[in-house]
Write a protein that holds these residues in place. Structure first.
Motif, mmCIF file in Angstrom:
data_model
loop_
_atom_site.group_PDB
_atom_site.id
_atom_site.type_symbol
_atom_site.label_atom_id
_atom_site.label_comp_id
_atom_site.label_asym_id
_atom_site.label_seq_id
_atom_site.Cartn_x
_atom_site.Cartn_y
_atom_site.Cartn_z
ATOM 1 N N ASP A 93 0.839 -1.113 -0.029
ATOM 2 C CA ASP A 93 -0.079 0.085 -0.060
ATOM 3 C C ASP A 93 0.886 1.225 0.084
ATOM 4 O O ASP A 93 0.354 2.224 -0.777
ATOM 5 C CB ASP A 93 -0.849 0.143 1.240
ATOM 6 N N TYR A 94 1.774 1.399 0.869
ATOM 7 C CA TYR A 94 2.791 2.258 0.950
ATOM 8 C C TYR A 94 3.699 2.524 -0.453
ATOM 9 O O TYR A 94 3.573 3.617 -0.899
ATOM 10 C CB TYR A 94 3.702 2.208 2.076
ATOM 11 N N VAL A 95 3.943 1.493 -1.059
ATOM 12 C CA VAL A 95 4.653 1.673 -2.366
ATOM 13 C C VAL A 95 3.807 2.193 -3.557
ATOM 14 O O VAL A 95 4.252 2.793 -4.153
ATOM 15 C CB VAL A 95 5.382 0.152 -2.682
ATOM 16 N N GLU A 96 2.404 1.921 -3.408
ATOM 17 C CA GLU A 96 1.627 2.216 -4.410
ATOM 18 C C GLU A 96 1.325 3.616 -4.367
ATOM 19 O O GLU A 96 1.171 4.477 -5.288
ATOM 20 C CB GLU A 96 0.209 1.311 -4.643
ATOM 21 N N VAL A 97 0.998 4.000 -3.087
ATOM 22 C CA VAL A 97 0.691 5.415 -2.669
ATOM 23 C C VAL A 97 1.929 6.501 -3.264
ATOM 24 O O VAL A 97 1.758 7.478 -3.862
ATOM 25 C CB VAL A 97 0.566 5.906 -1.280
ATOM 26 N N ILE A 98 3.173 5.904 -2.901
ATOM 27 C CA ILE A 98 4.128 6.787 -3.320
ATOM 28 C C ILE A 98 4.700 6.558 -4.725
ATOM 29 O O ILE A 98 4.998 7.815 -5.452
ATOM 30 C CB ILE A 98 5.559 6.361 -2.706
ATOM 31 N N ARG A 99 4.261 5.576 -5.277
ATOM 32 C CA ARG A 99 4.302 5.736 -6.774
ATOM 33 C C ARG A 99 3.404 6.561 -7.422
ATOM 34 O O ARG A 99 3.878 7.301 -8.518
ATOM 35 C CB ARG A 99 3.902 4.170 -7.331
ATOM 36 N N GLN A 100 2.182 6.625 -7.162
ATOM 37 C CA GLN A 100 1.259 7.739 -7.628
ATOM 38 C C GLN A 100 1.763 9.020 -7.367
ATOM 39 O O GLN A 100 1.827 10.077 -8.155
ATOM 40 C CB GLN A 100 -0.203 7.545 -7.183
ATOM 41 N N LEU A 101 2.310 9.295 -6.096
ATOM 42 C CA LEU A 101 2.767 10.695 -5.680
ATOM 43 C C LEU A 101 3.994 11.140 -6.745
ATOM 44 O O LEU A 101 4.331 12.452 -6.657
ATOM 45 C CB LEU A 101 3.108 10.934 -4.217
ATOM 46 N N ASN A 102 4.853 10.129 -7.060
ATOM 47 C CA ASN A 102 6.052 10.437 -7.561
ATOM 48 C C ASN A 102 5.685 11.263 -8.944
ATOM 49 O O ASN A 102 6.614 11.965 -9.304
ATOM 50 C CB ASN A 102 6.786 9.119 -8.092
ATOM 51 N N ASP A 103 4.769 11.010 -9.690
ATOM 52 C CA ASP A 103 4.471 11.504 -10.661
ATOM 53 C C ASP A 103 3.643 13.214 -10.559
ATOM 54 O O ASP A 103 3.374 13.963 -11.490
ATOM 55 C CB ASP A 103 3.528 10.897 -11.590
ATOM 56 N N ALA A 104 3.383 13.521 -9.336
ATOM 57 C CA ALA A 104 2.716 14.813 -8.929
ATOM 58 C C ALA A 104 3.732 15.900 -8.624
ATOM 59 O O ALA A 104 4.787 15.661 -8.083
ATOM 60 C CB ALA A 104 1.701 14.437 -7.967
ATOM 61 N N PRO A 105 3.568 16.958 -9.167
ATOM 62 C CA PRO A 105 4.313 18.196 -8.837
ATOM 63 C C PRO A 105 4.161 18.669 -7.809
ATOM 64 O O PRO A 105 3.010 18.653 -6.864
ATOM 65 C CB PRO A 105 4.062 18.945 -9.975
ATOM 66 N N GLY A 106 5.119 19.522 -6.999
ATOM 67 C CA GLY A 106 4.853 20.226 -5.961
ATOM 68 C C GLY A 106 5.228 19.530 -4.725
ATOM 69 O O GLY A 106 4.924 20.266 -3.624
ATOM 70 N N ILE A 107 5.656 18.487 -4.523
ATOM 71 C CA ILE A 107 5.697 17.825 -3.606
ATOM 72 C C ILE A 107 7.535 17.630 -2.955
ATOM 73 O O ILE A 107 8.076 17.570 -3.749
ATOM 74 C CB ILE A 107 5.682 16.213 -3.456
ATOM 75 N N ALA A 108 7.675 18.075 -1.832
ATOM 76 C CA ALA A 108 9.222 18.117 -1.165
ATOM 77 C C ALA A 108 9.612 16.849 -0.883
ATOM 78 O O ALA A 108 10.999 16.546 -1.115
ATOM 79 C CB ALA A 108 9.421 19.154 -0.361
ATOM 80 N N ALA A 109 8.944 16.110 -0.275
ATOM 81 C CA ALA A 109 9.479 14.904 0.388
ATOM 82 C C ALA A 109 8.275 13.838 0.924
ATOM 83 O O ALA A 109 7.012 14.673 1.022
ATOM 84 C CB ALA A 109 10.192 15.187 1.549
ATOM 85 N N TYR A 110 8.478 12.656 1.358
ATOM 86 C CA TYR A 110 7.327 11.826 1.919
ATOM 87 C C TYR A 110 7.812 11.510 3.409
ATOM 88 O O TYR A 110 8.804 11.429 3.808
ATOM 89 C CB TYR A 110 7.235 10.496 1.225
ATOM 90 N N GLU A 111 6.877 11.553 3.997
ATOM 91 C CA GLU A 111 6.870 11.252 5.511
ATOM 92 C C GLU A 111 6.189 10.025 5.709
ATOM 93 O O GLU A 111 5.083 9.733 5.500
ATOM 94 C CB GLU A 111 6.239 12.125 6.560
ATOM 95 N N ILE A 112 7.095 8.933 5.753
ATOM 96 C CA ILE A 112 6.183 7.305 5.879
ATOM 97 C C ILE A 112 5.687 7.176 7.476
ATOM 98 O O ILE A 112 6.470 7.339 8.378
ATOM 99 C CB ILE A 112 7.355 6.345 5.797
#
Length: 308
Positions: A109-128
């Motif tokens: 689940d975490y991996v898939e969420v990040i995969r989708q966020l990778n393509d989105a602009p304007g994000i600085a980082a991910y907090e797991i």
């Protein structure tokens, strides 16, 4: 004198070391008419999951002496709606770092969420989110077991195209052990601490005051423990730390910085004062000026434990 409040965290230039914490600042855009988003270092979004989540039943938040308990249960609109409905408006604030808190029930689940966020602009980082105590699966299940935490961090780091921050649970025997686990698995930084598992009872009905039975304790009551845990982690790992837990003033923020945090997050204080994060960021600048601290970054790790 004017103090330089800029700090570099995981390669991200922050205009202030003061950010808003996950779960207390919505998706950020809701605060644009209340807080000057260009005056704070950034914010961490509500936990975002693969599918929308309704959260726990009410009552799920109560006030306690010097704090509050919550068992919201990571209610959120899901990653697709976040990208489509919340993220675009944040482009108006390019100096405000957008860190997305990511949650899942299992590693995939975490991996898939990040995969989708990778393509989105304007994000600085991910907090797991490896530390939420208010769900039956995921969250704290990962953050209290080194093997599970290693698996989660390794898998998410492998796919993340942005810095990966791991939010740790304080409900463990050894914070240094968990911090070291994150560093070894490739995390770029850690956030600590999340809330403490707690229980409040209505003695008239003899029933729990929170529908989930247990909940997460936050607020000023936990600050001394949180500061100690940041200090312990900072002595153990070389990756940067986001410190949080009961910060309500600039002076509180300074404690976390001295203990070893590079930046801090303001959480529960925003419930009492929606402008708390901006107030504390401004207060930290004034504190530094009064104490002749040229750069806020110079405070990190400067706790003096020598005896005079």
């Amino acid at each position: 004198m004017k103090s330089d409040q800029r700090v570099t965290f995981c390669g991200i230039e922050l205009v202030s070391p003061v950010l808003a914490a996950s779960g207390t600042f919505g998706y950020g855009i809701e605060f644009e008419e209340i807080v000057s988003l260009d005056k704070i270092g950034g914010f961490v979004s509500k936990g975002v999951s693969l599918e929308p989540m309704a959260g726990n039943q009410a009552p799920r938040i109560i006030e306690t002496p010097a704090g509050m308990m919550n068992a919201i249960g990571l209610q959120n609109i899901g990653v697709k709606a976040f990208i489509e409905k919340k993220l675009p408006g944040l482009s108006r604030y390019p100096t405000c770092a957008v860190i997305v808190n990511v949650f899942g029930y299992q590693v995939s689940d975490y991996v898939e969420v990040i995969r989708q966020l990778n393509d989105a602009p304007g994000i600085a980082a991910y907090e797991i989110n490896a530390s939420c105590p208010n769900t039956n699966h995921g969250g704290m299940t990962f953050g209290t077991d080194p093997a599970s935490l290693d698996e989660l961090v390794t898998a998410t780091k492998a796919i993340a195209t942005r810095p990966l921050i791991v939010k740790l649970s304080p409900n463990v025997t050894s914070i240094p052990t968990m911090a070291a686990c994150c560093q070894t698995a490739g995390a770029d930084a850690i956030s600590l601490v999340n809330t403490f598992v707690s229980l409040a009872i209505d003695i008239e009905t003899r029933r729990p005051r929170i529908a989930n039975v247990t909940a997460g304790l936050s607020g000023p009551a936990i600050k001394p423990i949180a500061v100690r845990m940041v200090w312990e982690a900072a002595k153990t790992v070389k990756i940067p730390i986001l410190g949080l837990g009961g910060i309500t003033s600039a002076e509180d923020a300074v404690e976390f910085l001295l203990a070893g945090a590079t930046a801090v997050q303001v959480g529960t204080a925003s419930y009492a004062d929606p402008r708390a994060v901006e107030r504390i960021a401004r207060g930290l600048e004034h504190w530094c000026a009064r104490h002749h601290v040229e750069r806020a970054a110079d405070l990190t790790g400067k706790l003096d434990t020598t005896r005079g």
